[in-house]
Design an enzyme around this catalytic site. Structure first.
Site, short mmCIF file in Angstrom:
data_model
loop_
_atom_site.label_atom_id
_atom_site.label_comp_id
_atom_site.label_asym_id
_atom_site.label_seq_id
_atom_site.Cartn_x
_atom_site.Cartn_y
_atom_site.Cartn_z
CB CYS A 42 79.19 36.13 74.27
SG CYS A 42 77.53 36.07 75.00
CG ASP A 44 74.93 33.25 71.74
OD1 ASP A 44 74.04 34.10 71.83
OD2 ASP A 44 74.84 32.26 70.96
NE ARG A 46 72.80 32.60 68.97
CZ ARG A 46 72.02 33.67 69.01
NH1 ARG A 46 71.09 33.84 68.10
NH2 ARG A 46 72.18 34.57 69.96
CG HIS A 98 77.38 37.37 69.88
ND1 HIS A 98 76.03 37.15 69.70
CD2 HIS A 98 77.60 37.20 71.21
CE1 HIS A 98 75.47 36.83 70.87
NE2 HIS A 98 76.41 36.86 71.80
CB CYS A 101 75.15 40.14 72.56
SG CYS A 101 75.65 39.44 74.15
CO CO Z 1 76.01 37.17 73.80
#
Ligand code: CO
Length: 213
Positions: A42, A44, A46, A98, A101
């Site tokens: 992803c 993302d 993080r 994750h 999400c």
């Molecule tokens: Co995500």
């Protein structure tokens, strides 16, 4: 100092540190990359793949998009996959999602988010496929986390459904496909699905029968 200048400064410090530790570090990587892993994760911020796996430059080939989807009409991902499998000859392809999400969360709602609707629609399909399993769970959080896991599992199947992977399985017995989920709460990755080379597919309709040509 402007915000973005910090990154450039940190970059210089990092490069200097690497050379101090290992004078040939960059020189070795200039001419060749031989990663054993393709990571599909992803976007993302993080979930930085090399950080959470403590891998170094040259070790993993990376593709990221919203909610780590493997869509067969996505020319970008398919090009990455083909290059990784056929040229880099990676031994493992990892789809890592994750918990928490935002992409999956958004797909579970009925809100319109604009152009990204078209992307998230693929996750709604996963929801529909596993509706009973998801809806049997009591809380919103459990339903979200279940859909996140099912989505990863589904994307691993999508990889196995490509002629790129099937051809390589047949000819070279690689790559091994993996579905992992990262937990933002403790930083731990949990393996949730695995397809070793030449695993059976969900249905024979996905299996190409003329890949020897
Ligand atoms: Co995500």
């Amino acid at each position: 100092m402007e915000q973005h200048e910090r990154l450039l400064l940190e970059n210089k410090a990092w490069a200097r540190e690497e050379v101090l530790k290992d004078p040939d570090f960059f020189e070795r990587l200039v001419n060749i990359q031989r990663p054993d892993f393709l990571w599909i994760g992803c976007s993302d911020s993080r979930v930085p793949p090399d950080k959470i796996t403590q891998t170094k430059p040259g070790e993993i080939f990376i593709h990221r998009n919203v909610a780590n989807l493997v869509i067969h009409t996505d020319l970008n991902l398919m090009s990455v996959l083909q290059y990784a499998v056929e040229v880099l000859e990676v031994k493992h392809v990892i789809v890592c999602g994750h918990y928490g999400c935002g992409g999956v969360k958004a797909a579970m709602t009925r809100h319109s988010f604009g152009i990204i609707n078209k992307w998230l629609r693929n996750i709604k399909d996963v929801y529909r496929l596993h509706q009973q399993e998801v809806e049997s769970l009591p809380s919103e959080e459990e339903r979200l986390n279940k859909l996140i896991e099912l989505n990863i599992q589904e994307q691993v199947l999508h990889l196995a459904e490509t002629s790129i992977v099937q051809k390589s399985w047949k000819k070279f017995g690689r790559p091994h496909l993996h579905g992992w989920v990262y937990d933002l709460h403790d930083g731990i990755i949990k393996p949730i699905s695995s397809m070793p080379p030449n695993s059976p597919l969900e249905h024979p309709i996905y299996e190409y029968d003329n890949l020897d040509d």
